[in-house]
Scaffold this motif. Structure first.
Motif, short mmCIF file in Angstrom:
data_model
loop_
_atom_site.label_atom_id
_atom_site.label_comp_id
_atom_site.label_asym_id
_atom_site.label_seq_id
_atom_site.Cartn_x
_atom_site.Cartn_y
_atom_site.Cartn_z
N ALA A 104 35.28 4.31 13.12
CA ALA A 104 34.99 4.67 14.85
C ALA A 104 33.58 4.62 15.28
N ALA A 105 33.52 5.22 16.36
CA ALA A 105 32.14 5.03 17.10
C ALA A 105 31.22 6.17 16.65
N ARG A 106 31.89 7.26 16.31
CA ARG A 106 31.36 8.62 15.61
C ARG A 106 32.31 9.10 14.47
N ILE A 107 31.47 9.14 13.63
CA ILE A 107 32.24 9.93 12.28
C ILE A 107 31.38 11.10 11.74
N GLU A 108 32.06 12.34 11.62
CA GLU A 108 31.29 13.57 11.18
C GLU A 108 31.81 13.94 9.72
N GLU A 109 30.72 14.20 8.93
CA GLU A 109 31.07 14.45 7.46
C GLU A 109 30.16 15.78 7.34
N LEU A 120 28.15 5.94 14.40
CA LEU A 120 27.15 6.87 14.23
C LEU A 120 27.76 7.81 13.30
N LEU A 121 27.10 7.79 12.04
CA LEU A 121 27.38 8.69 11.14
C LEU A 121 26.71 10.06 11.25
N VAL A 122 27.56 11.26 11.22
CA VAL A 122 26.50 12.38 11.30
C VAL A 122 27.11 13.25 10.24
N PHE A 123 26.04 13.46 9.39
CA PHE A 123 26.08 14.36 8.13
C PHE A 123 25.60 16.00 8.42
N ARG A 142 21.68 -3.63 11.87
CA ARG A 142 20.70 -2.66 11.74
C ARG A 142 21.14 -1.28 11.39
N VAL A 143 20.39 -0.43 10.51
CA VAL A 143 20.64 0.81 10.21
C VAL A 143 19.37 1.60 10.42
N ARG A 144 19.84 2.73 11.09
CA ARG A 144 18.69 3.57 11.26
C ARG A 144 19.04 4.95 10.98
N VAL A 145 18.17 5.85 10.38
CA VAL A 145 18.22 7.15 9.86
C VAL A 145 17.01 8.28 10.80
N GLN A 146 17.93 9.37 11.11
CA GLN A 146 17.12 10.32 11.82
C GLN A 146 17.49 11.63 11.20
N PHE A 147 16.54 12.49 11.09
CA PHE A 147 16.76 13.86 10.21
C PHE A 147 16.48 14.87 11.41
N GLU A 148 17.15 16.01 11.15
CA GLU A 148 17.06 17.08 12.01
C GLU A 148 16.97 18.50 11.24
N THR A 149 16.01 19.24 11.62
CA THR A 149 15.80 20.71 10.86
C THR A 149 16.26 21.73 11.79
N SER A 150 16.79 22.83 11.26
CA SER A 150 16.97 23.82 11.95
C SER A 150 16.29 25.34 11.20
N LEU A 151 16.29 26.34 11.99
CA LEU A 151 15.79 27.48 11.70
C LEU A 151 16.72 28.40 10.78
N GLY A 152 16.36 29.09 9.72
CA GLY A 152 17.43 30.11 9.26
C GLY A 152 16.60 31.39 8.91
N SER A 166 12.70 26.84 7.56
CA SER A 166 13.30 25.62 8.18
C SER A 166 13.89 24.61 7.22
N THR A 167 14.76 23.99 7.35
CA THR A 167 15.10 22.93 6.66
C THR A 167 16.13 21.96 7.50
N ILE A 168 16.17 20.74 6.44
CA ILE A 168 17.10 19.78 7.37
C ILE A 168 18.63 20.13 7.40
N SER A 169 19.24 20.28 8.68
CA SER A 169 20.44 20.57 8.98
C SER A 169 21.51 19.59 9.20
N GLU A 170 20.99 18.37 9.57
CA GLU A 170 21.80 17.31 10.14
C GLU A 170 21.04 15.95 9.82
N ILE A 171 21.64 14.97 9.26
CA ILE A 171 21.17 13.70 9.09
C ILE A 171 22.17 12.70 9.93
N ARG A 172 21.40 11.95 10.60
CA ARG A 172 22.45 11.05 11.64
C ARG A 172 22.10 9.52 11.21
#
Length: 209
Positions: free
Chosen positions: A47-52, A200-203, A78-88, A178-184
């Motif tokens: 589908a358009a968006r899948i979350e894991e 869009l795969l959201v990990f 084409r496949v593109r990857v993006q990283f998101e960090t969060s605070l803990g 801070s560390t990576i909390s989500e990968i798209r």
């Protein structure tokens, strides 16, 4: 292979583009990576968006994402990857994740491919993996209270975590981290001369240890 959580079919503003960019093109997406405890993922008729949610210690960096088009629907992908960090906030084992506070979001990395169907997912740079989201300590303390809102029956625990950060001046100081909390992972197809989102795969990545 792990299962899937699928949300919706269409998130593009134009219905015409959405019809082209959802179910029409791919029959299957698979992901294999050396550091996946479950061995890999498989999503049929994606589908358009899948979350894991990744398991603790799992990583998809350097993994291979394979696209299987529907019969007669092969296109240019084409496949593109993006990283998101969060605070803990670390409690030397237990931790509080401020996932609803600000984030660092990396640029999109275009995944390498030799055949247009198998793509090697990017690994974050050290700067991307350790980027510290910015905010005042007042904002961070408010975000901590919000994150601990479910502990209203244990106010001593709330004060314990707030006490750990009461004397620090910035989120770059211990016991904050801070560390990576989500990968798209964005899968796109070239349609009419432009790249159009397909899936869009959201990990979600576990924080702390």
């Amino acid at each position: 292979m792990k299962g899937r959580k699928i949300i919706g079919w269409c998130w593009l503003p134009l219905a015409g583009w959405c019809g082209l960019a959802s179910a029409q093109s791919l029959e299957r997406i698979t992901l294999d990576a050396a550091d996946l405890s479950a061995g890999g993922y498989r999503w049929d008729a994606p589908a358009a968006r899948i979350e894991e949610s990744l398991d603790l210690g799992d990583a998809i960096y350097g993994g291979t994402l394979r696209l299987s088009p529907r019969p007669g629907q092969d296109g240019e992908y084409r496949v593109r990857v993006q990283f998101e960090t969060s605070l803990g906030i670390s409690g030397e084992g237990p931790h509080v994740d401020l996932i609803d506070f600000r984030h660092c979001v990396s640029d999109w990395h275009v995944a390498e491919s030799g055949d247009g169907h198998s793509f090697t997912l990017a690994t974050p740079t050290e700067e991307e993996a350790n980027c510290v989201p910015q905010g005042t300590m007042g904002e961070i303390r408010a975000a901590t209270r919000k994150a601990l809102a479910g502990w209203s029956d244990a106010p001593e625990q709330v004060e314990h975590w707030l006490g750990l950060i009461k004397d620090i001046k910035s989120p770059a100081e211990s016991p904050m981290y801070s560390t990576i909390s989500e990968i798209r992972v964005q899968v796109e197809e070239r349609v009419g001369g432009r790249w159009v989102p397909v899936t869009l795969l959201v990990f979600e990545v576990p924080m702390g240890c």
